[in-house]
Design an enzyme around this catalytic site. Structure first.
Site, PDB file in Angstrom:
ATOM      1  N   ASP A 204      -6.879  -9.335 -11.955  1.00 46.93           N
ATOM      2  CA  ASP A 204      -7.226 -10.734 -11.863  1.00 46.93           C
ATOM      3  C   ASP A 204      -8.755 -11.227 -11.654  1.00 46.93           C
ATOM      4  O   ASP A 204      -9.164 -10.427 -10.681  1.00 46.93           O
ATOM      5  CB  ASP A 204      -6.219 -11.525 -10.895  1.00 46.93           C
ATOM      6  CG  ASP A 204      -6.341 -13.069 -10.862  1.00 46.93           C
ATOM      7  OD1 ASP A 204      -5.846 -13.657 -11.897  1.00 46.93           O
ATOM      8  OD2 ASP A 204      -6.802 -13.679  -9.924  1.00 46.93           O
ATOM      9  N   GLU A 260      -6.064   9.788 -10.377  1.00 45.54           N
ATOM     10  CA  GLU A 260      -5.387  10.451  -9.756  1.00 45.54           C
ATOM     11  C   GLU A 260      -3.976  10.582  -9.997  1.00 45.54           C
ATOM     12  O   GLU A 260      -3.239  11.465  -9.741  1.00 45.54           O
ATOM     13  CB  GLU A 260      -5.292   9.910  -8.100  1.00 45.54           C
ATOM     14  CG  GLU A 260      -6.509   9.928  -7.631  1.00 45.54           C
ATOM     15  CD  GLU A 260      -6.719   9.114  -6.235  1.00 45.54           C
ATOM     16  OE1 GLU A 260      -5.745   8.667  -5.711  1.00 45.54           O
ATOM     17  OE2 GLU A 260      -7.600   8.780  -5.763  1.00 45.54           O
TER      18      GLU A 260
HETATM   19  C1  NOJ Z   1      -6.563 -16.068 -13.035  1.00 47.99           C
HETATM   20  C2  NOJ Z   1      -5.352 -16.289 -13.239  1.00 47.99           C
HETATM   21  O1  NOJ Z   1      -5.099 -16.086 -14.547  1.00 47.99           O
HETATM   22  C3  NOJ Z   1      -4.963 -17.369 -13.019  1.00 47.99           C
HETATM   23  O2  NOJ Z   1      -3.710 -18.053 -13.275  1.00 47.99           O
HETATM   24  C4  NOJ Z   1      -5.193 -17.815 -11.503  1.00 47.99           C
HETATM   25  O3  NOJ Z   1      -4.752 -19.226 -11.103  1.00 47.99           O
HETATM   26  C5  NOJ Z   1      -6.601 -17.685 -11.011  1.00 47.99           C
HETATM   27  N1  NOJ Z   1      -7.080 -16.191 -11.683  1.00 47.99           N
HETATM   28  C6  NOJ Z   1      -6.902 -17.366  -9.501  1.00 47.99           C
HETATM   29  O4  NOJ Z   1      -6.186 -16.183  -9.238  1.00 47.99           O
END
Ligand code: NOJ
Length: 557
Positions: A204, A260
């Site tokens: 993310d 790893e």
């Molecule tokens: C990107 C994710 O895809 C989204 O759904 C999320 O709200 C934000 N990052 C924050 O983690």
């Protein structure tokens, strides 16, 4: 198939938003046992890797992207035993499973942040990014850094008279990766889940991990809104908060951790934004960084031949072997694919054919295979924290953003999966209130209705996924343009070629225009053609009238 091509380059990924996929315990919220119960469906669909959005312990303020314990499971989704059972069951089917790892931030309810708030001297204070406000009064944010949603990324903490930074929303404080203890803890989380048998991780907002150590102001820019290919916006160039060189170095460090675990090999796919060169840099010059990055231009590119050809050309140029592009037409943040094709099944089939035959790893979003539509919910009713943040934005502006691929209310693309025409679409038992309402078309648009219909979108996805699984050239072949056929610009034609003995290749013709085109297929005699319009496998005809928005794939007999 050459043994040198790793599985993650050949696979097809299907994204599950656990909250919305299948409710196994009848409480209106999708869960892990629900997913377990749908593995037969997914296997028959023909996808090979499942990516699950986060189901870890979380107050669910951002529905799991705000984690308060990376090693525990949120009870509404199930237990650790359920996770283990799911990993085992997926593997037993010869499939793979990918978790969603939020390394950049935690929930503000994470014990680390609860401790950090105790004061300037707290044990975990330096696990997050804290600064004094600007002098003399100290009541202005430390610098001009904005969050990814616009507005200052700094949040004032009254008790300690300091500010903490959050790249996304205020309840998602960014971790301080310049603190070695943070890095070690988060690499520990990664190792933990790989040791549990997870095959890959989706990372993310990976591009935000490291920020400028000197906290310099970001320079001014005239760009109002960031886009897929250019993350700068809100009137600044985010050079000190996004794509920091230390983040690129960390990609390589993370890769070493992943390496790893080599039996079987695992992979990382990064959520990053930017032009092709920036995106590629996350994979490392020597292909020693992230294995894959999302290429989000596919979400907004115009759907005509020239634009699609340019997209493929750009991806081919930026991600030559050993790199690989990715192909995405939807996810839990973006308008559904059906919005782009305005509900036209032929166009949806055409895009599926593009996604599943072009070079690169396809990422499908749940419900795409049956043409699920965005569920327009008024902003003020949105449960999504982004909708709450923007709830005063007038409706025409919401629609303007949606047309540009930006959802101010992400509930729209997260409505529950439509399994049957029954009440609650088979997602949760009739009578139970689902966490988000079903789309009103669930009575007609659902898996059960399309299951036995050979003309359905679902049948088309199954056909294309089966072709891809059966044809090594579609999984790993080089892409060569069929320019010698001199086709009209709206027909995108290429072949996928694998230099094996005997060589294998597949020819693909995608008609992005409404008008039919006659193809001269004489040189492909002796082979079999598969069409998104008829679904049939027929011997190649010397001349074939490719209809508007039809795709034709020619494979060995
Ligand atoms: C990107 C994710 O895809 C989204 O759904 C999320 O709200 C934000 N990052 C924050 O983690």
């Amino acid at each position: 198939m050459p043994a040198s091509v790793p599985w993650w380059k050949r696979t097809t990924v299907y994204q599950i938003y656990p909250r919305s996929f299948a409710d196994g315990n009848g409480d209106g919220v999708g869960d892990l046992s629900g997913i377990l119960g749908k593995l037969d469906y997914l296997q028959a669909l023909g996808v090979e890797t499942l990516w699950l959005s986060p189901f870890f312990q979380s107050p669910q303020a951002d529905f799991g992207y705000d984690i308060s314990d990376h090693l525990a499971i949120a009870p509404e989704y199930g237990t650790l035993a359920d996770v283990r059972a799911l990993i085992h069951a997926v593997h037993a089917r010869g499939m793979k499973i990918v978790f969603d790892m939020v390394l950049n931030h935690t929930s503000d309810e994470h014990p680390w942040f609860l401790d950090a708030q105790k004061g300037r001297g707290a044990a975990k204070r330096d696990w997050y990014i804290w600064r004094d406000g600007r002098k003399p009064a100290g009541k202005a944010p430390p610098n001009n850094w904005r969050s990814m949603l616009g507005g200052s990324g700094w949040h004032y903490h009254d008790a300690s008279d300091q500010w903490y930074f959050a790249s996304f929303l205020g309840f998602q404080p960014d971790l301080n990766y310049r603190n070695p203890a943070v890095k070690a803890a988060m690499l520990g989380v990664v190792r933990h889940w790989f040791a549990e048998g997870v095959d890959g991780m989706r990372l993310d907002i990976f591009n935000a991990l490291f920020k400028d150590a000197a906290f310099s102001d970001n320079p001014f820019s005239w760009r109002p809104v960031p886009t897929e290919s250019n993350p700068h916006g809100y009137f600044q160039r985010h050079v000190h908060t996004i794509d920091h060189p230390d983040t690129l170095a960390f990609a390589r460090e993370l890769r070493q951790v992943v390496d790893e675990f080599s039996d079987p090999p695992r992979f990382l796919v990064g959520e990053v934004f930017g032009d092709a060169t920036t995106l590629r840099s996350y994979c490392g010059e020597a292909a020693d960084g992230l294995h894959l990055v999302f290429l989000f231009e596919t979400l907004t590119a115009p759907l005509h031949g020239r634009a699609v050809r340019k997209l493929i050309r750009d991806f081919e140029a930026a991600f030559p072997e050993p790199f690989s592009p990715t192909w995405v037409f939807g996810n839990h943040d973006r308008p559904r694919l059906s919005v782009r094709v305005r509900g036209q099944a032929a166009k949806a089939k055409l895009l599926a054919a593009l996604q599943l035959t072009v070079r690169g790893v396809p990422f499908l979003y749940y419900g795409e295979e049956i043409g699920m539509e965005n569920h327009a919910v008024p902003l003020h009713e949105g449960l999504d924290p982004v909708a709450k943040r923007f709830q005063l934005v007038p409706q025409p502006l919401v629609a303007w953003f949606r047309r540009r691929g930006i959802l101010l209310n992400r509930d729209e693309c997260r409505s529950p999966m439509q399994w049957t025409g029954a009440g609650n679409g088979g997602f949760t038992p009739p009578g139970v209130t689902p966490w988000l309402p079903l789309h009103r078309n669930s009575h007609t648009v659902n898996v059960a209705a399309q299951d036995a219909d050979p003309d359905s979108l679902l049948a088309c996805y199954r056909l294309l996924l089966a072709l891809r699984r059966a044809e090594p050239a579609l999984q790993a072949g080089a892409l060569r343009w069929l320019d010698e056929l001199a086709l009209p610009p709206d027909v995108v034609a290429f072949s996928r070629e694998l230099a094996e003995d005997p060589p294998r290749n597949v020819a693909v013709f995608l008609n992005f225009a409404a008008a039919p085109v006659t193809l001269d297929l004489g040189s492909l005699a002796g082979r079999v053609m598969v069409s998104t319009r008829t679904g049939a496998r027929l011997p190649v005809a010397p001349r074939y009238a490719l209809q508007g928005h039809e795709a034709l794939v020619v494979v060995a007999a």
